[in-house]
Design a protein around this motif. Structure first.
Motif, mmCIF file in Angstrom:
data_model
loop_
_atom_site.group_PDB
_atom_site.id
_atom_site.type_symbol
_atom_site.label_atom_id
_atom_site.label_comp_id
_atom_site.label_asym_id
_atom_site.label_seq_id
_atom_site.Cartn_x
_atom_site.Cartn_y
_atom_site.Cartn_z
ATOM 1 N N MET A 51 0.846 -1.193 0.000
ATOM 2 C CA MET A 51 0.000 0.000 0.000
ATOM 3 C C MET A 51 0.882 1.244 0.000
ATOM 4 S SD MET A 51 -2.919 0.631 2.887
ATOM 5 C CE MET A 51 -4.529 1.197 2.326
ATOM 6 N N ARG A 110 -3.684 -5.507 9.673
ATOM 7 C CA ARG A 110 -4.908 -5.187 8.934
ATOM 8 C C ARG A 110 -4.840 -5.705 7.505
ATOM 9 N NH1 ARG A 110 -8.302 -3.748 12.959
ATOM 10 N NH2 ARG A 110 -7.174 -2.492 14.447
ATOM 11 N N PHE A 130 -0.776 -1.396 10.183
ATOM 12 C CA PHE A 130 -1.043 -1.941 8.850
ATOM 13 C C PHE A 130 -0.850 -3.460 8.798
ATOM 14 C CE2 PHE A 130 -0.181 2.504 8.076
ATOM 15 C CZ PHE A 130 -1.148 2.841 7.147
ATOM 16 N N ALA A 174 -3.205 15.545 14.626
ATOM 17 C CA ALA A 174 -3.635 15.650 13.228
ATOM 18 C C ALA A 174 -5.084 16.117 13.130
ATOM 19 C CB ALA A 174 -3.466 14.309 12.514
ATOM 20 N N ASN A 186 -0.523 16.575 7.970
ATOM 21 C CA ASN A 186 -0.813 16.134 9.339
ATOM 22 C C ASN A 186 -1.530 14.791 9.388
ATOM 23 O OD1 ASN A 186 0.081 18.409 10.946
ATOM 24 N ND2 ASN A 186 -1.512 19.558 9.884
ATOM 25 N N LEU A 187 -2.602 14.683 8.618
ATOM 26 C CA LEU A 187 -3.422 13.477 8.694
ATOM 27 C C LEU A 187 -2.672 12.280 8.125
ATOM 28 C CD1 LEU A 187 -6.150 12.322 9.535
ATOM 29 C CD2 LEU A 187 -6.972 12.787 7.225
ATOM 30 N N PHE A 203 -9.554 9.430 2.230
ATOM 31 C CA PHE A 203 -9.835 10.446 3.257
ATOM 32 C C PHE A 203 -10.181 11.796 2.634
ATOM 33 C CE2 PHE A 203 -8.831 8.504 7.356
ATOM 34 C CZ PHE A 203 -8.266 7.312 6.933
ATOM 35 N N ALA A 249 1.792 6.711 11.134
ATOM 36 C CA ALA A 249 2.375 6.403 12.441
ATOM 37 C C ALA A 249 1.418 5.623 13.337
ATOM 38 C CB ALA A 249 2.764 7.712 13.148
ATOM 39 N N HIS A 250 0.132 5.820 13.140
ATOM 40 C CA HIS A 250 -0.877 5.359 14.106
ATOM 41 C C HIS A 250 -1.445 3.980 13.750
ATOM 42 C CE1 HIS A 250 -4.228 6.018 16.951
ATOM 43 N NE2 HIS A 250 -4.994 5.463 16.031
ATOM 44 N N ILE A 251 -1.570 3.704 12.467
ATOM 45 C CA ILE A 251 -2.296 2.499 12.036
ATOM 46 C C ILE A 251 -1.374 1.279 12.027
ATOM 47 C CG2 ILE A 251 -3.537 1.428 10.086
ATOM 48 C CD1 ILE A 251 -5.195 3.606 11.355
ATOM 49 N N HIS A 311 -6.314 19.384 11.349
ATOM 50 C CA HIS A 311 -6.889 19.053 10.037
ATOM 51 C C HIS A 311 -8.380 19.378 9.939
ATOM 52 C CE1 HIS A 311 -7.193 16.526 6.372
ATOM 53 N NE2 HIS A 311 -8.341 16.129 6.865
ATOM 54 N N LEU A 333 -9.994 0.089 7.576
ATOM 55 C CA LEU A 333 -8.932 -0.498 6.747
ATOM 56 C C LEU A 333 -9.145 -2.001 6.588
ATOM 57 C CD1 LEU A 333 -6.316 -0.043 5.173
ATOM 58 C CD2 LEU A 333 -5.045 -0.375 7.292
ATOM 59 N N THR A 334 -9.618 -2.642 7.659
ATOM 60 C CA THR A 334 -9.903 -4.073 7.601
ATOM 61 C C THR A 334 -10.993 -4.367 6.566
ATOM 62 O OG1 THR A 334 -9.318 -4.215 9.936
ATOM 63 C CG2 THR A 334 -10.502 -6.066 9.029
ATOM 64 N N LEU A 388 -11.508 -2.717 3.884
ATOM 65 C CA LEU A 388 -10.857 -2.631 2.569
ATOM 66 C C LEU A 388 -10.120 -3.940 2.275
ATOM 67 C CD1 LEU A 388 -10.435 -0.488 0.288
ATOM 68 C CD2 LEU A 388 -8.210 -0.034 1.292
ATOM 69 N N PHE A 446 -2.248 -5.233 5.353
ATOM 70 C CA PHE A 446 -1.504 -4.355 4.445
ATOM 71 C C PHE A 446 -0.068 -4.125 4.915
ATOM 72 C CE2 PHE A 446 -5.944 -3.317 3.834
ATOM 73 C CZ PHE A 446 -6.045 -3.260 2.452
ATOM 74 N N ALA A 463 -0.061 11.120 10.501
ATOM 75 C CA ALA A 463 -0.680 10.489 11.673
ATOM 76 C C ALA A 463 -1.127 9.064 11.348
ATOM 77 C CB ALA A 463 -1.867 11.311 12.163
ATOM 78 N N LEU A 464 -1.717 8.870 10.170
ATOM 79 C CA LEU A 464 -2.162 7.524 9.795
ATOM 80 C C LEU A 464 -0.962 6.589 9.662
ATOM 81 C CD1 LEU A 464 -4.861 8.368 7.106
ATOM 82 C CD2 LEU A 464 -5.266 7.562 9.436
ATOM 83 N N ASN A 493 -0.092 11.439 17.742
ATOM 84 C CA ASN A 493 -0.124 11.718 16.299
ATOM 85 C C ASN A 493 -1.527 11.995 15.785
ATOM 86 O OD1 ASN A 493 2.654 11.308 15.502
ATOM 87 N ND2 ASN A 493 2.347 9.186 16.135
ATOM 88 N N LEU A 494 -2.442 11.084 16.136
ATOM 89 C CA LEU A 494 -3.787 11.211 15.582
ATOM 90 C C LEU A 494 -4.507 12.428 16.159
ATOM 91 C CD1 LEU A 494 -5.844 9.957 13.669
ATOM 92 C CD2 LEU A 494 -6.730 8.650 15.605
ATOM 93 N N TRP A 551 -8.162 3.746 0.133
ATOM 94 C CA TRP A 551 -8.652 4.181 1.448
ATOM 95 C C TRP A 551 -8.695 5.700 1.362
ATOM 96 C CZ3 TRP A 551 -5.945 3.673 6.882
ATOM 97 C CH2 TRP A 551 -6.930 3.616 7.873
#
Lengths: 212, 212
Positions: free
Chosen positions: A86, A107, A104, B97, A93-94, A176, A100-102, B101, B199-200, B202, A109, A97-98, B93-94, A174
């Motif tokens: 991916m 999930r 993957f 953001a 910013n967003l 946003f 760093a935060h998600i 944002h 995300l899951t 997806l 990916f 954040a994703l 982070n989130l 995905w």
């Protein structure tokens, strides 16, 4: 087992089942009945049984579900045993954040590239990756074959960038941005996250509450 | 006009109508028929008319809708003319953001405080605000009366912090944690954003696509 008949609302509940079962596993549960699971999740036992029946036979009548097995089966249905490459477009910013935060990896990916048009962001480290210039998307995709992309770019750029990505072989987004991808590309897989709409819905709820 | 009968799916479509009408307004549209609006949004004209009928009479038969008026009416229904004070818990982070944002002012809210337990984050500037220590939540709420809160904290802290916030007068939560607020506090207004679940979903779509 036909997947074509499974309703969108059942699919939307699967990640939540997966999460709850993970919590149960972490708390030492080995077996759970549909009634007990239903109580914990605020659902009915018959809804849970119906949902699971869409995907085949998971439990044994009267014995409940084996938590680890059921979680594994749902994980497979969700494709979480995969590792789809991916990329992320937009390291504002967003986007950062994703990245760093998600989680993957858990999930389905793997985030393999981050791109931005802003020269000030190019070269900046985000987690284990370095932001690349958007101008290198084509060559990157040609070499690394990502299948999915996160769109965290301004709406005005979204139409052009989406077309570019589709030409590069991206099949799933995905999204946003507020760009309505599905209206232009009906065959493409899109999961929209409209954060602004979500907050607006909360505003509606408060507004309605005030009037009651 | 009874609001109790309006289905959740109609409510979910309202922010999207509001966005589309904003785009139309920006592009110089003065009037639009339900058929034309339907085409642009990938809906049917009768669905649009049915949705709007839930809230009263907006258009005049045969003349279509006045774009600015309709947008204003939907904005009022959504409570976007309000300015509900909101706080953010979690300046990771989130959280940062979202603070940077999201256009809170145009979504019916005003972000008035950001809190974190991490001493390294306390004092850091995020937009126009400075992150405050979580220990000052009670005194801040007592003085400033926020009504809504964003939860961007770890799941394990969510139960305790939620109770604290409810005791401080918070009535509405924009919840980014995986803590299931609604199971414990049925009367409280909650809008969940489960980014991981999204995300899951997806991943599920890609996994199903592969097997077709």
């Amino acid at each position: 087992m036909s997947k074509t008949t499974i309703s969108n609302s059942v699919i939307r509940r699967l990640p939540r089942y997966y999460r709850f079962l993970g919590d149960l596993e972490a708390n030492g549960y080995v077996r759970i009945s549909s009634r007990e699971l239903a109580e914990k999740m605020g659902l009915t036992a018959s809804q849970i049984r119906q949902d699971f029946n869409c995907f085949g036979e998971f439990g044994q009548q009267g014995y409940g579900y084996n938590v680890t097995e059921l979680r594994g089966e749902i994980g497979k249905i969700l494709g979480l045993d995969k590792c789809t490459p991916m990329i992320l477009l937009g390291a504002g910013n967003l986007g950062r954040a994703l990245a760093a935060h998600i989680d993957f990896d858990n999930r389905g990916f793997k985030l393999i590239g981050i791109f931005d048009v802003d020269p000030e962001l190019v070269g900046r480290r985000v987690g284990e990756l370095e932001v690349m210039s958007s101008s290198s998307i084509e060559s990157f995709c040609h070499e690394n074959h990502p299948i999915a992309a996160i769109l965290c770019i301004p709406k005005d750029d979204a139409a052009k960038e989406t077309e570019r990505l589709i030409n590069c072989g991206i099949k799933a987004f995905w999204n946003f941005t507020h760009y309505d991808l599905r209206l232009s590309y009906r065959g493409v897989l899109v999961e929209n996250v409209h954060l602004g709409d979500s907050l607006t819905t909360l505003s509606y709820g408060l507004n309605t509450m005030d009037k009651k």
